[in-house]
Enzyme design. Structure first.
Site, short mmCIF file in Angstrom:
data_model
loop_
_atom_site.label_atom_id
_atom_site.label_comp_id
_atom_site.label_asym_id
_atom_site.label_seq_id
_atom_site.Cartn_x
_atom_site.Cartn_y
_atom_site.Cartn_z
N SER A 120 -4.93 -4.96 4.16
CA SER A 120 -4.34 -3.93 5.59
C SER A 120 -2.81 -3.85 5.38
O SER A 120 -2.22 -4.96 4.86
CB SER A 120 -4.75 -4.83 6.68
OG SER A 120 -6.31 -4.80 7.06
N1 SAH Z 1 -7.94 -8.60 6.33
C1 SAH Z 1 -8.31 -8.02 4.97
C2 SAH Z 1 -8.82 -6.47 5.34
C3 SAH Z 1 -9.63 -6.18 4.26
S1 SAH Z 1 -10.41 -4.52 4.33
C4 SAH Z 1 -7.13 -7.90 4.08
O1 SAH Z 1 -6.03 -7.86 4.79
O2 SAH Z 1 -7.13 -7.95 2.94
C5 SAH Z 1 -11.86 -5.00 5.47
C6 SAH Z 1 -12.75 -5.71 4.92
O3 SAH Z 1 -13.89 -5.99 5.74
C7 SAH Z 1 -13.16 -5.35 3.23
O4 SAH Z 1 -13.14 -6.59 2.58
C8 SAH Z 1 -14.85 -5.11 3.80
O5 SAH Z 1 -15.58 -5.61 2.65
C9 SAH Z 1 -15.13 -5.82 4.87
N2 SAH Z 1 -16.06 -5.57 5.74
C10 SAH Z 1 -16.70 -4.20 5.92
N3 SAH Z 1 -17.84 -4.36 6.87
C11 SAH Z 1 -18.15 -5.74 7.05
C12 SAH Z 1 -19.15 -6.52 7.54
N4 SAH Z 1 -20.02 -5.86 8.31
N5 SAH Z 1 -19.08 -7.89 7.49
C13 SAH Z 1 -18.22 -8.44 7.15
N6 SAH Z 1 -16.83 -7.97 6.23
C14 SAH Z 1 -17.17 -6.49 6.38
#
Ligand code: SAH
Length: 213
Positions: free
Chosen positions: A64
């Site tokens: 993010s």
């Molecule tokens: N906080 C993270 C954001 C990553 S993007 C960072 O800063 O790196 C969002 C993440 O949510 C992705 O890794 C994706 O695989 C995960 N995601 C999407 N749907 C999800 C779900 N139903 N349960 C758990 N994780 C999920």
């Protein structure tokens, strides 16, 4: 895995940028100054680590944007020892910020590749959540509920009921809701049956998907 004074200088600048964009929480800004964000992305893209931008990581996902991480972290008003559930571990950067704020963190990721990578990497650089969970964040984490705070870091098409149900009274759910772009939405639990809802502006996240992969 190197962290140099050049990296530290870039982080101080990034914190200044976030401050100019409206982040005021000292502890959040200090976490940004401290956490080596360049180690969370592929080393060939290190130059991008301290720009205020989202960036691709493994499995078609993104780390993010720093402003978004800082905004969500500030809005959560973490107190030491708060029990926090994070949906979407991803790179683990947001997880590290929550740990710097002294939260007790449970973090869920549905992508096996990212789950494996990040659950090995974070402890290596000193960040230890209570638990890494490979699973579907739509279900929350019933066995560790209720939570003081729940943060969703993927764009949710709707608000999953279990997440509201797993909040303490007085607790907060912070979730970006929408399809193409999302509205950051805050729910505060007022009682067993009542929630206060507030909309906090537009953001862009990768989608929250159902079931594991
Ligand atoms: N906080 C993270 C954001 C990553 S993007 C960072 O800063 O790196 C969002 C993440 O949510 C992705 O890794 C994706 O695989 C995960 N995601 C999407 N749907 C999800 C779900 N139903 N349960 C758990 N994780 C999920």
């Amino acid at each position: 895995m190197r962290d140099t004074s050049k990296h530290q200088g870039l982080r101080r600048k990034l914190a200044d940028v976030l401050e100019r964009k409206g982040i005021t929480d000292r502890n959040v800004l200090n976490a940004v100054r401290k956490i080596p964000r360049h180690l969370f992305i592929d080393s060939s893209f290190e130059a991008h680590a301290y720009q205020d931008k989202a960036f691709p990581i493994a499995a078609n996902q993104t780390i993010s944007q720093p402003y978004t991480v800082a905004f969500q972290s500030q809005t959560l008003e973490i107190k030491k020892g708060d029990r926090v559930l994070e949906i979407g571990t991803g790179s683990g950067y947001q997880t590290a910020v929550l740990l710097e704020l002294d939260a007790e963190v449970y973090t869920i990721e549905r992508q096996q590749e990212l789950f494996k990578k990040t659950s090995l990497f974070l402890p290596k650089i000193g960040y230890k959540p209570k638990r890494f969970i490979f699973g579907d964040g739509y279900k929350g984490l019933e066995e560790k509920a209720p939570f003081d705070k729940i943060i969703v870091t993927a764009g949710a098409p709707y608000v999953p009921k279990p997440l509201l149900a797993q909040l303490k009274v007085g607790g907060m759910l912070l979730i970006p809701v929408g399809d193409e772009t999302q509205i950051m939405t805050q729910f505060i639990r007022k009682s067993a049956t009542e929630f206060d809802k507030k909309e906090l502006g537009d953001f862009a996240f990768v989608p929250m998907l159902e079931d594991k992969q």
